[in-house]
Design a protein around this motif. Structure first.
Motif, PDB file in Angstrom:
ATOM      1  N   SER A 273       1.020  -1.214  -0.017  1.00  0.00           N
ATOM      2  CA  SER A 273      -0.050  -0.084   0.055  1.00  0.00           C
ATOM      3  C   SER A 273       0.934   1.324   0.055  1.00  0.00           C
ATOM      4  O   SER A 273       1.962   1.392   0.622  1.00  0.00           O
ATOM      5  N   GLU A 274       0.462   2.092  -0.856  1.00  0.00           N
ATOM      6  CA  GLU A 274       1.181   3.420  -0.709  1.00  0.00           C
ATOM      7  C   GLU A 274       0.134   4.532   0.023  1.00  0.00           C
ATOM      8  O   GLU A 274       0.649   5.812   0.131  1.00  0.00           O
ATOM      9  N   ASP A 275      -0.664   4.113   0.607  1.00  0.00           N
ATOM     10  CA  ASP A 275      -1.606   5.121   1.252  1.00  0.00           C
ATOM     11  C   ASP A 275      -1.285   5.486   2.889  1.00  0.00           C
ATOM     12  O   ASP A 275      -2.107   6.073   3.288  1.00  0.00           O
ATOM     13  N   ASN A 276      -0.059   4.786   3.386  1.00  0.00           N
ATOM     14  CA  ASN A 276       0.198   5.085   4.556  1.00  0.00           C
ATOM     15  C   ASN A 276       1.537   5.586   5.000  1.00  0.00           C
ATOM     16  O   ASN A 276       2.224   5.086   5.914  1.00  0.00           O
ATOM     17  N   ASN A 277       1.999   6.273   4.031  1.00  0.00           N
ATOM     18  CA  ASN A 277       3.628   6.687   3.879  1.00  0.00           C
ATOM     19  C   ASN A 277       3.566   7.974   4.667  1.00  0.00           C
ATOM     20  O   ASN A 277       4.618   8.396   4.463  1.00  0.00           O
ATOM     21  N   VAL A 278       2.540   8.805   4.775  1.00  0.00           N
ATOM     22  CA  VAL A 278       2.605  10.199   5.162  1.00  0.00           C
ATOM     23  C   VAL A 278       1.970  10.561   6.738  1.00  0.00           C
ATOM     24  O   VAL A 278       0.924   9.842   6.811  1.00  0.00           O
ATOM     25  N   LEU A 279       2.615  11.490   7.394  1.00  0.00           N
ATOM     26  CA  LEU A 279       1.888  11.732   8.545  1.00  0.00           C
ATOM     27  C   LEU A 279       2.146  13.307   8.484  1.00  0.00           C
ATOM     28  O   LEU A 279       3.147  13.715   8.098  1.00  0.00           O
ATOM     29  N   SER A 280       1.221  13.996   9.402  1.00  0.00           N
ATOM     30  CA  SER A 280       1.277  15.438   9.476  1.00  0.00           C
ATOM     31  C   SER A 280       1.392  15.926  10.787  1.00  0.00           C
ATOM     32  O   SER A 280       0.530  15.363  11.709  1.00  0.00           O
TER      33      SER A 280
END
Length: 303
Positions: A273-280
């Motif tokens: 999955s590429e949908d869990n690579n970012v946090l802000s």
């Protein structure tokens, strides 16, 4: 001569008796051994025990069996995962519909009459090839039955084999946690920290972790890159603490912003999955003078 008493050589008599005893034991032992060898038996082997589904080859099953003299052979039945698959005769010819498809690689039975009646010890050996794509990924149970006539119980053997995809297992890199200062002065260096996990089944090779600055809570191509850290390797099921040093340029506007951390920032790793690579995280950007004035005001209030 008739009046003389005959002498008996008991050593010779004992030797002859011993020879006859040895011969009798040998004959008995040979009969017992022949009887033991003539007992019916069966073995089933999946070749190999583990293999890939889509590697262009087939799953092989090897069946061997022995029959007692006088046994009537009827047919062989193969069952996979509890579902009837196929039957074949003494020559390996299929009987009835086939599901999944199979190909007879080798097969015959020796020492049988025309009616499949064993006139001596009969031996059977069969190798068949199954379509692995039809079977699918996972562990499969196989049961082979040599069905006999005359009310005899069938010979039964079982084995298992495991099929897996030839595609390598994929990693799944996740930005799990992100720590960053909530107030950031421009042109000053800060440390941020991210926890990256690999929640897939494959290992992740070298990749990058980046931190960006954005005016809104959405990461896009127009956002500013602030810092980078290279990760050489992250094993499946493992995690790592990633420190990334950042500095907001002095040309940036004051006010409310967002910091973003992105693992595998350049998309080098093929993941589940590429949908869990970012946090802000929200952050307020201030100039050095503004921050100093804020601290001074705070000190005056304390006085």
């Amino acid at each position: 001569m008739s009046g003389k008493r005959m002498k008996v050589n008991w050593k010779i008599v004992s030797a002859i008796f011993a020879v006859f005893t040895l011969l009798a034991c040998t004959v008995t032992s040979t009969r017992n051994a022949a009887f033991a060898e003539s007992e019916s038996s069966i073995t089933l082997k999946a070749l190999p025990k583990q293999s890939f589904v889509d590697d262009g080859s087939s799953q092989l099953l090897q069946l061997k069996f022995k029959l007692n003299e006088g046994t009537i052979f009827q047919f062989v039945r193969i069952t996979i995962d509890g579902t009837h698959v196929l039957k074949f005769d003494a020559s390996g010819n299929p009987i009835g519909p086939l599901s999944p498809p199979f190909e007879s690689v080798f097969g015959h039975i020796t020492m049988l009459t025309d009616g499949y009646y064993a006139i001596g010890r009969a031996k059977g050996k069969f190798v068949i090839a199954l379509d692995k794509l039809a079977l699918g990924i996972g562990e499969h149970e196989v049961k082979a039955e040599v069905v006999l006539g005359g009310g005899a119980q069938p010979l039964v053997a079982t084995d298992t084999f495991k099929l897996k995809s030839s595609e390598p297992p994929l990693p799944d890199l996740v930005a799990k946690y992100f720590v960053a200062p909530s107030t950031i002065m421009k042109n000053v260096k800060y440390w941020t920290f991210a926890i990256e996990t690999n929640e897939g089944e494959g290992n992740a090779k070298r990749h990058g972790v980046n931190v960006y600055l954005s005016h809104d809570n959405a990461l896009d191509s127009g956002d500013k890159w602030l810092g980078h850290r290279s990760v050489s390797y992250l094993a499946a099921g493992d995690f790592d603490l990633i420190p990334v040093k950042i500095k907001v340029p002095k040309t940036e506007n004051d006010g409310n912003h967002f910091l973003f951390v992105k693992v595998d920032a350049k998309g080098k790793i093929k993941e589940l999955s590429e949908d869990n690579n970012v946090l802000s995280k929200a952050a307020k950007i201030v100039s050095h003078n503004t921050h100093g004035q804020h601290l001074a005001n705070h000190d005056n209030q304390d006085d």
